[in-house]
Scaffold this motif. Structure first.
Motif, short mmCIF file in Angstrom:
data_model
loop_
_atom_site.label_atom_id
_atom_site.label_comp_id
_atom_site.label_asym_id
_atom_site.label_seq_id
_atom_site.Cartn_x
_atom_site.Cartn_y
_atom_site.Cartn_z
N ILE A 1 82.48 -4.64 33.23
CA ILE A 1 83.24 -5.73 32.47
C ILE A 1 84.77 -5.07 33.02
CG2 ILE A 1 81.56 -6.31 30.69
CD1 ILE A 1 82.94 -4.32 28.96
N ALA A 2 85.42 -6.00 32.57
CA ALA A 2 86.96 -5.58 32.63
C ALA A 2 87.87 -4.94 31.63
CB ALA A 2 87.75 -7.03 33.03
N GLY A 3 88.47 -4.05 31.61
CA GLY A 3 89.26 -3.35 30.54
C GLY A 3 90.64 -3.44 31.04
N TYR A 4 91.66 -3.46 30.02
CA TYR A 4 93.28 -3.77 30.24
C TYR A 4 93.87 -2.74 29.68
CZ TYR A 4 91.30 -8.06 31.68
OH TYR A 4 90.48 -9.11 32.52
N PRO A 5 94.40 -1.43 30.38
CA PRO A 5 94.93 -0.63 29.81
C PRO A 5 96.38 -0.94 29.09
CG PRO A 5 94.25 0.24 31.86
CD PRO A 5 93.76 -1.18 31.70
N GLU A 6 96.95 -2.29 29.62
CA GLU A 6 98.07 -2.83 29.16
C GLU A 6 98.03 -3.90 28.25
OE1 GLU A 6 101.48 -2.25 31.96
OE2 GLU A 6 100.07 -0.96 33.19
N LYS A 7 96.60 -3.98 27.75
CA LYS A 7 96.26 -5.18 27.03
C LYS A 7 95.97 -6.61 28.06
CE LYS A 7 99.67 -7.87 24.29
NZ LYS A 7 99.14 -9.18 24.79
N SER B 1 95.90 -11.48 24.54
CA SER B 1 95.54 -10.83 23.41
C SER B 1 96.75 -10.36 22.53
CB SER B 1 94.70 -9.58 23.67
OG SER B 1 94.24 -9.12 22.49
N PRO B 2 96.85 -10.62 21.20
CA PRO B 2 98.08 -10.37 20.31
C PRO B 2 98.50 -8.88 20.40
CG PRO B 2 96.28 -10.98 19.01
CD PRO B 2 95.69 -11.20 20.28
N ASN B 3 97.33 -7.97 20.56
CA ASN B 3 97.81 -6.59 20.77
C ASN B 3 96.67 -5.96 21.27
OD1 ASN B 3 96.07 -5.94 18.54
ND2 ASN B 3 97.54 -7.02 17.17
N LEU B 4 96.96 -4.55 21.63
CA LEU B 4 95.78 -3.86 22.17
C LEU B 4 94.64 -3.66 21.49
CD1 LEU B 4 95.01 -2.40 24.98
CD2 LEU B 4 96.11 -0.29 24.00
N ALA B 5 94.84 -3.41 20.28
CA ALA B 5 93.78 -2.94 19.02
C ALA B 5 92.95 -4.11 19.06
CB ALA B 5 94.20 -2.78 17.70
N MET B 6 93.35 -5.38 19.24
CA MET B 6 92.29 -6.52 18.97
C MET B 6 91.44 -6.78 20.32
SD MET B 6 92.91 -10.26 17.58
CE MET B 6 92.94 -9.69 15.96
N ASP B 7 92.39 -6.35 21.62
CA ASP B 7 91.67 -6.49 22.83
C ASP B 7 90.51 -5.49 22.88
OD1 ASP B 7 91.54 -7.91 25.47
OD2 ASP B 7 92.85 -6.53 26.13
N ASP C 1 95.88 6.86 27.73
CA ASP C 1 95.77 6.49 26.28
C ASP C 1 94.70 5.29 26.02
OD1 ASP C 1 98.05 7.82 26.05
OD2 ASP C 1 99.48 6.11 26.18
N PHE C 2 94.41 4.80 27.00
CA PHE C 2 93.67 3.56 27.01
C PHE C 2 92.18 4.32 26.87
CE2 PHE C 2 90.32 0.75 29.44
CZ PHE C 2 90.35 -0.24 28.26
N VAL C 3 91.80 5.48 27.69
CA VAL C 3 90.57 5.99 27.54
C VAL C 3 90.43 6.82 26.22
CG1 VAL C 3 89.17 7.83 28.77
CG2 VAL C 3 90.15 6.35 30.12
N LYS C 4 91.53 7.46 25.68
CA LYS C 4 91.63 8.11 24.31
C LYS C 4 91.07 6.92 23.36
CE LYS C 4 94.32 11.39 21.78
NZ LYS C 4 94.89 10.55 20.98
N LYS C 5 91.85 5.88 23.31
CA LYS C 5 91.56 4.88 22.35
C LYS C 5 90.15 4.26 22.43
CE LYS C 5 96.01 3.28 21.12
NZ LYS C 5 97.20 2.98 21.99
N CYS C 6 89.60 4.21 23.62
CA CYS C 6 88.20 3.72 23.82
C CYS C 6 87.45 4.66 22.99
CB CYS C 6 87.84 3.41 25.21
SG CYS C 6 88.63 2.23 25.92
N ARG C 7 87.38 6.02 23.51
CA ARG C 7 86.31 7.01 23.02
C ARG C 7 86.78 7.35 21.70
NH1 ARG C 7 84.25 6.06 27.59
NH2 ARG C 7 84.79 7.34 29.42
N GLU C 8 87.90 7.13 20.87
CA GLU C 8 88.05 7.00 19.40
C GLU C 8 87.10 5.98 18.82
OE1 GLU C 8 92.36 9.19 19.39
OE2 GLU C 8 92.06 6.95 18.83
#
Ligand code: FAD
Length: 318
Positions: free
Chosen positions: A177-183, A187-193, A221-228
């Motif tokens: 699948i696709a993921g977007y480090p800059e959202k 998407s209204p924000n990265l959290a929702m994405d 940062d994206f990887v960190k947020k994903c892992r969290e």
């Protein structure tokens, strides 16, 4: 072999992989092989092939009125994948999108892929076609990549649309699948994405390929947020070198990402085209070196069917 198996087999050694476009209508498979030949020397673990929807163009008729024509400039994603696998014995990964497909079309495409021995798919929603402002699904098609994943996962468990089919065989697709480090741009924000990214993972996605980025911190940062968030599947960074002055505007416009100030300023000050290319390639090589140190599962290059820039970067790394 599945992408996840390639990653496991590599045992920590980062994979090299590429994305190409299918040939333009009117060209033949030889054009694709010409692009791929130098890249294949570097032993890519897999080769992605993008999917391109129809476009609408207008031509003036004799009476002066405009007539709308539907064209597909780059058909043939599935067939070119089969040709690549057959010719190079390297796994080819077709991109499969929601746009333009009913669920029946999707099932038929997956049956073709299954018969052809293609067991990887990169599952995407697809962008709106150029004449539409927002994405519109086909009547009876999927609106989000997550719905397409559900259908593929259903087939992986032998569930076809016709529930009266008896003794069906399970398919066995590995789902990227696709993921977007800059959202994602909608998407209204990265959290929702990330909330929807997690949904795709829960529905059966096996790995993520990121949108291109030029600032590694965005990926970290994206990887960190994903892992969290307990998104624990491999996250393969998507890479593209900036090589022309035009990229300064076309990359942010087409991919909804920022370019770092330092890179943009260096390009602005460059004395000619060759100097710009050199700046972009060096930036990309340094970016990749840092990503490799970070321990990425692989580097996935968006070649745009131009092998020479990717070749230069990969030669400096692998
Ligand atoms: P989705 O995951 O469906 O997300 C789309 C948007 O909707 C996001 O903003 C998301 O946050 C939101 N969302 C997701 N689920 C829901 C929900 N249930 N309810 C509400 N909102 C939701 N395009 C092509 O046409 N052909 C290609 O070959 C192609 N290859 C690509 C390869 C990569 C690696 C990448 C990163 C992109 C590629 N694209 C391609 C572009 C892609 O199709 C677009 O970015 C598209 O706009 C979104 O696709 P997606 O799969 O991320 O969509």
């Amino acid at each position: 072999m599945k992408v996840t198996e390639h990653i496991e087999k590599a045992n920590g050694k980062p994979l090299f992989s590429v994305e190409i476009l299918p040939p333009l209508k009117g060209q033949n498979v030889g054009c694709t092989f010409k692009t791929l030949d130098p890249l294949v020397e570097m032993k890519p673990a897999f080769i992605d092939v993008t999917y391109h929807r129809e476009e609408y163009i207008y031509k003036q008729k004799e009476n002066g009125l405009l007539k709308q024509y539907q064209v597909r400039k780059r058909p043939g994603t599935v067939a070119i994948c089969a040709a690549i696998q057959n010719h190079y014995k390297i796994d080819a990964i077709p991109h499969l999108i929601c746009g333009g497909f009913t669920k029946e079309d999707t099932e038929d495409a997956l049956i073709d892929l299954n018969f052809l021995g293609i067991d990887n798919v990169l599952v995407l929603r697809g962008d709106p076609i150029k004449t539409e402002k927002t994405f519109a699904s086909e009547p009876g098609g999927h609106s989000y990549a997550s719905e397409l994943i559900e259908q593929i996962n259903g087939l992986n468990h032998g569930n076809y649309l016709d529930d009266e089919l008896q003794e069906t065989q399970n398919m066995d697709f590995c789902i990227g699948i696709a993921g977007y480090p800059e959202k994602h741009f909608e998407s209204p924000n990265l959290a929702m994405d990330l909330y929807y990214l997690k949904k795709k993972v829960e529905l059966g996605a096996d790995y993520i390929v990121t949108q291109m980025f030029f600032d590694n911190q965005k990926y970290f940062d994206f990887v960190k947020k994903c892992r969290e968030m307990d998104i624990n599947i491999p996250i393969i960074p998507g890479i593209k070198p900036l090589t022309t002055f035009g990229h300064l505007t076309s990359i942010p416009k087409n991919f909804y990402i920022d370019l770092p100030e330092t890179l943009a300023m260096e390009v602005l000050k460059a004395k000619d085209k060759e100097a710009i290319k050199q700046i972009g390639l060096e930036w990309c090589i340094n970016q990749c070196k840092e990503l490799l140190e970070f321990g990425v599962p692989g580097l996935h290059f968006y070649t745009m069917s131009n092998s020479s820039n990717t070749q230069k970067v990969a030669n400096a790394l692998f």
